[in-house]
Design a protein around this motif. Sequence first.
Motif, PDB file in Angstrom:
ATOM      1  N   LYS A  38       0.600  -1.195   0.045  1.00  0.00           N
ATOM      2  CA  LYS A  38      -0.067   0.112   0.042  1.00  0.00           C
ATOM      3  C   LYS A  38       1.073   1.313  -0.071  1.00  0.00           C
ATOM      4  CE  LYS A  38      -4.199  -1.721   2.417  1.00  0.00           C
ATOM      5  NZ  LYS A  38      -4.977  -1.881   1.290  1.00  0.00           N
ATOM      6  N   VAL A  39       0.397   2.196  -0.847  1.00  0.00           N
ATOM      7  CA  VAL A  39       1.234   3.695  -0.515  1.00  0.00           C
ATOM      8  C   VAL A  39       0.736   4.445   0.779  1.00  0.00           C
ATOM      9  CG1 VAL A  39       2.089   4.050  -2.708  1.00  0.00           C
ATOM     10  CG2 VAL A  39      -0.421   4.391  -2.133  1.00  0.00           C
ATOM     11  N   THR A  40       1.489   4.764   1.386  1.00  0.00           N
ATOM     12  CA  THR A  40       1.034   5.944   2.595  1.00  0.00           C
ATOM     13  C   THR A  40       1.225   7.314   1.932  1.00  0.00           C
ATOM     14  OG1 THR A  40       3.328   5.780   3.324  1.00  0.00           O
ATOM     15  CG2 THR A  40       1.680   4.213   4.169  1.00  0.00           C
ATOM     16  N   ASP A  41       1.696   8.151   2.598  1.00  0.00           N
ATOM     17  CA  ASP A  41       1.786   9.620   2.329  1.00  0.00           C
ATOM     18  C   ASP A  41       2.625   9.801   1.141  1.00  0.00           C
ATOM     19  OD1 ASP A  41      -0.226   9.850   4.281  1.00  0.00           O
ATOM     20  OD2 ASP A  41       0.937  10.844   5.731  1.00  0.00           O
ATOM     21  N   ASN A  46       7.027  12.119   5.529  1.00  0.00           N
ATOM     22  CA  ASN A  46       6.182  11.220   6.414  1.00  0.00           C
ATOM     23  C   ASN A  46       6.017  10.024   5.907  1.00  0.00           C
ATOM     24  OD1 ASN A  46       4.616  11.647   8.795  1.00  0.00           O
ATOM     25  ND2 ASN A  46       2.823  11.031   7.714  1.00  0.00           N
ATOM     26  N   TYR A  48       7.050   5.981   5.395  1.00  0.00           N
ATOM     27  CA  TYR A  48       7.971   5.435   6.252  1.00  0.00           C
ATOM     28  C   TYR A  48       7.627   3.846   5.962  1.00  0.00           C
ATOM     29  CZ  TYR A  48      10.943   4.512  10.135  1.00  0.00           C
ATOM     30  OH  TYR A  48      12.023   3.893  11.153  1.00  0.00           O
ATOM     31  N   LYS A 122       8.276  17.073  11.883  1.00  0.00           N
ATOM     32  CA  LYS A 122       8.370  15.834  12.503  1.00  0.00           C
ATOM     33  C   LYS A 122       7.607  14.580  12.300  1.00  0.00           C
ATOM     34  CE  LYS A 122       8.960  18.878  16.738  1.00  0.00           C
ATOM     35  NZ  LYS A 122       7.953  19.667  17.486  1.00  0.00           N
ATOM     36  N   ASP A 124       6.952  10.683  10.766  1.00  0.00           N
ATOM     37  CA  ASP A 124       7.306   9.104  11.345  1.00  0.00           C
ATOM     38  C   ASP A 124       8.774   9.173  10.977  1.00  0.00           C
ATOM     39  OD1 ASP A 124       4.621   8.943  12.018  1.00  0.00           O
ATOM     40  OD2 ASP A 124       4.047   7.517  10.307  1.00  0.00           O
ATOM     41  N   TRP A 127      13.296  10.984  12.335  1.00  0.00           N
ATOM     42  CA  TRP A 127      14.262  10.752  13.701  1.00  0.00           C
ATOM     43  C   TRP A 127      15.436  10.372  12.618  1.00  0.00           C
ATOM     44  CZ3 TRP A 127      16.644   5.861  13.556  1.00  0.00           C
ATOM     45  CH2 TRP A 127      16.197   4.937  12.972  1.00  0.00           C
ATOM     46  N   ILE A 177       1.989  18.118   5.524  1.00  0.00           N
ATOM     47  CA  ILE A 177       2.283  16.975   5.090  1.00  0.00           C
ATOM     48  C   ILE A 177       1.396  16.650   3.906  1.00  0.00           C
ATOM     49  CG2 ILE A 177       2.314  14.423   5.376  1.00  0.00           C
ATOM     50  CD1 ILE A 177       3.309  15.154   8.394  1.00  0.00           C
ATOM     51  N   LYS A 179      -0.430  14.168   1.335  1.00  0.00           N
ATOM     52  CA  LYS A 179      -1.059  12.700   1.348  1.00  0.00           C
ATOM     53  C   LYS A 179      -1.065  12.258  -0.097  1.00  0.00           C
ATOM     54  CE  LYS A 179      -5.502  11.829   2.069  1.00  0.00           C
ATOM     55  NZ  LYS A 179      -5.735  11.260   0.686  1.00  0.00           N
ATOM     56  N   TRP A 400      -2.077  -5.078  15.313  1.00  0.00           N
ATOM     57  CA  TRP A 400      -1.005  -4.384  15.559  1.00  0.00           C
ATOM     58  C   TRP A 400      -0.979  -3.034  16.433  1.00  0.00           C
ATOM     59  CZ3 TRP A 400       3.795  -5.179  15.160  1.00  0.00           C
ATOM     60  CH2 TRP A 400       4.615  -4.441  14.727  1.00  0.00           C
ATOM     61  N   TRP A 419      11.674  -7.014  10.985  1.00  0.00           N
ATOM     62  CA  TRP A 419      12.324  -5.955  10.925  1.00  0.00           C
ATOM     63  C   TRP A 419      12.784  -5.659   9.431  1.00  0.00           C
ATOM     64  CZ3 TRP A 419      13.293  -1.661  13.957  1.00  0.00           C
ATOM     65  CH2 TRP A 419      14.414  -0.907  13.554  1.00  0.00           C
ATOM     66  N   ASP A 422      16.092   0.710   8.267  1.00  0.00           N
ATOM     67  CA  ASP A 422      16.152   1.830   7.931  1.00  0.00           C
ATOM     68  C   ASP A 422      17.128   2.505   6.895  1.00  0.00           C
ATOM     69  OD1 ASP A 422      13.508   2.529   9.636  1.00  0.00           O
ATOM     70  OD2 ASP A 422      15.144   1.830  10.974  1.00  0.00           O
TER      71      ASP A 422
END
Lengths: 520, 294, 338
Positions: A38-41, A46, A48, A122, A124, A127, A177, A179, A400, A419, A422
């Motif tokens: 699935k695609v997110t944003d 954002n 991840y 800030k 996801d 970091w 952000i 989408k 989840w 895992w 990243d």
Amino acid sequence: MKSFRWLLVGVLILAMVCATTDVMAKKKTVLVYGTTEKVTDMDPANAYDFHTWEIFYNIYQGLMGYPPGKTNLVPALAESYTISKDGKAYTFKLKKGLKFSDGTPFDAKAVKWSLDRVIRLKGDPSWLVTDFVDHVEVVDKYTVRYVLKNPCAYFPSLVATVPYYPVNPNVYPADKIIKDPAELKGGKLVGLGPYQAVSFKRDEEIILDVNPYYKGPKPKNDRVVIRYFADATTMRLALEKGELDFAFKTFNPSDIVDLQKSKKLITIKGQGPYIRYICFQCQKPPFDDKVVRKAIAAAIDRKEIIRKVFLGQNEPLYSMVPKGMWTHEDSFLTEIGDGNVKLCKKLLASRGYNAKNKLKFELWYTPSHYGDTEVDMAAVIKRQLEATGVIQVTVKSAEWATYKQNWRDKLMNVFLLGWYPDYIDPDNYTAAFAGTAGSAGNGIFFSNKQWDAMFVEAQKNPDQNKRAAIYKKIQKMWTDEVPTVPIFQGTLYLFTQKNIRGVMISPTLQFIYAPIEKVK
Amino acid sequence: MKYSPTSAMGQLIGRMTGMGRKYGVEWWILVIGAVIIAAIIIMALLAPWLAPYSPHDQATGPQLAPPSGRHWLGTDNLQRDVLSRIIYGSRTILGVAILAALLSSTIGITMGLISGYTGGFMDKSLSLVMDSVYSFPGLILAIAFAAMLEPGVISITIAVAVIYIPTYFRLVRGQTLSIKEELYVEAARAIGAPGKVILWKYIFPNVIATTVVVFTMNVGDAIMIEAALTYLGLGLPPSVVDWGMDLAMGKKFLPSGQWWLITFPGGMISLLALGFTMLGEGLAEILNPRLLER
Amino acid sequence: MKNLIRYVVTRALLTIPMLLILLTIVFVVVRVMPGDPVSSMLGGHAPQSVIDQKKEELGLNRPLIVQYGDYLMQICRLDFGESMILHQKVLDAIGDKIPATIELTFFGMIITLLVGVPLGAYAADKRRSAQDYAIRLYGIVIYCIPVYWLGLMLQMIFGVWMDILPVAGRTGARVFVSTFEKTGFYTLDTLLVRDFEAFADVMLHLVLPSVTLGLVLSGIFIRLTRANMLDVLKSDYILAAEARGIRHRRVVYKHAILNAFVPILTMMGLQVALLMAGAVLTESTFSWPGMGRLLLERIYLRDYPTIQGIIVIFALIVAFVSLIVDIIYALVDPRVRY
């Protein structure tokens, strides 16, 4: 009535003629690519997850990158980089003369703007920037400097991740952000990479056309259509019918068995960066005792799990650092072994557990996040542990969202996790689970000063050999302390039709569409 | 006359056909339903003796073996015996469905009686709540409840039970309202019988008869809801053997030709639901032919 | 007429407390669920301060009663808020998926009517014959087959073994949705752009899901039709028609069926809850991108606003349909007092 029938025939003929002329008119190479992801944003600040990142790899570029199918890092938008003596500043020289699709020039300002935006929003994955980068400086028009909080030997591989990708400052909003591409100025997702998204329909299809502003070598196809499937079964059948040119991630084990046998398809297999393991909450008795943790590690038979649950697919994993990555060692195999019931019994006996006084605990898994093979895996692990005769396991599950909450709240003592790295470095496979901060984030709560010092040393030291020595030592120590038990490493399977060439997958999961072509 | 199995059997068959002649096809529908239920209940009770393997045994034979002499219904990818899992799985679904129907009928009937008898504001507001829940798709509500509770037999029983409370409530309340006006209840009240006595001695026995049919049909529905929830992966931990969960696990083998993993668990769910529906249908036609036609 | 309007208004007002009760139940159930969307959307790396901040942004740290009040106010404005997982308006997410559900239920209903009404009428005509019992038995059996299992079996038989029908999804992989999509109703959209190939593909993909849904509901319709037909066939004017020498078949299948149709239609309204439940399961089996799948996906992610929004929409549909049914009934049947 009769005339109606003739009308119908006429319409049909007309439709067929139209259809054929249509096909003749476009000699474009269109590739149809199926996936269950699935695609997110659609925003580097954002997104991840690996699939959304994969699309960014093809639409954008980073200062650093990986050649298709390879794991060696090379400059992409950058020409070269230098490291300061103290290892805390990385200075990149940028390629000159690149332009975004609306004519905005690509320069150091755009790089700084993009990174500042990630830090400000800030999101996801932020970091990955904020843990390392203190600030970014524009040295001159085509020179940019990252000033780090601490020296970081693998910083160039971080620069290759999507949050570091420069975006067009005139198209992305500074404080919001994104989408869908529709929210962008101009409504189109286009960057400095070989493709642009011309149509975006979430969970259905994304159409990528060649980006006319792209300066690199022209892709060997004109259009890639990504079709999203809700389940692997449908995707497999579409592939077998020839509706898909290629399909990637994620098939059911039974489908992979059948598709590999198919004479109409080509199987492309690759080592994945994906690992699965058992976690212990290392602060709660009896799992604060490394002997108990080691005993459980000894009882696990990885080959049986792979044979039963995954029908022989995937590779047994004997270290948290996966195979194919430098410094990998089969420590668990040499130190503990597979399904070593004798050792398990011996270790537990030393702690007073036996057939009468069994070690009792709950084993947790999450039923949909890792696919529906997870139930089977929990069942097989339960049986393996109970076959020792000195362990009694209750299997529990949570969805989840609850699962994550549970590990934060320290409700789960033994649980299954997976895992995806990243960034491609042993650090991301070790410190993330056994460093004090990383392990708390994964619900393991392992903390050891000696280990932390070693992780910091390995992070700082620019000497590859010294780093390797440290990671080798840590892998050995892992079999004694056992904060986690590695189980298996995912194998990537990609299937294509017979006439497709140029598909390359690699452990970095950077799947590049440009070299893919159709042959007669 | 001396007792002999054959003559007893003959008598039984004679009596059955007699009933059959009296009530027609409905009687046979009832009998077939009862036989199906009885067979599955016996299977559930005698599971340890009937099942050739333990349902959790992961070394019963080859992986994904088709039905054969050794494994009548084949094996799954963990090398478990499908027949044994079917036999043990009947315990879960029967237990949950019957327990849920008992739970919802007890609550529904009690609330219906009290609400209908007392009347007033409480009755009105309670009816409104019940009507709202009744009109809403039960499965969707059950999904929400099952997701809310921690997976377990009790949770899924509650999730299934909740959605059927309004069914009993509406039925019983309606009847209580009309019986309340009957002469003999009026008379009892006139001689000063307390409300509790009137409720349980005069009204309850008259109401209970009709709920029997509804109860039977309800168990049939509860079976399908239970199976639907576990098929969707809600409600039960994997250590429980359950038909709906086995069906969900078998689903991914659909294009690979392992038909036995889908056909048998689903077929059993249908058969069990059919048993209760046929029993209910037969009872309804014989006891009250108009009940179901509305 | 004035009476009728008054009836319609009171009946419509009555649905408000009903909706309110459902909304409350949904709110309580969803909020009691363990796990929260913030942990679900943030990675393991997020420190507690970020989690708290996100919770505050989403208003999850306020007292439940305040959240409840806000939630009701929002719904009154028909604002379902924003998804906590994707930065997406809930109404947009639902709007994306609802055409798929409507299309599926519409064609499912057509199958149900095509199977249920003629069989029910035939059974009533041949009352207590072997055919009658056979049809009624079919009705009972099909009612007891779980819709998802029927779907799987049909997929296995027609999609895999015989390989004549697509197994799942709304379109084939080579039919690109973006070339025709306007309203979200693919049958309509493909016709609007005159893409007949795509239309055929969309129709083919509709066959198995709608047949599955339709067959399972057909059992109930056989019973309803049969019962209503029995009533109608006993009525005076049918007897009169027969007496006048109109052919029996014409009497049964034209006059009687037309008269039984209004009650059947209203009963259909009462089955809307069952239809919705069936659609959720059918969507899950056939990977049909509708509301049911959306609901299940978001339940796993604990996306409160979306779960609430979907259930509210389901409640609205149910309330609306039963309102319409009652009004039609009131219009047609003079015995209804209003």
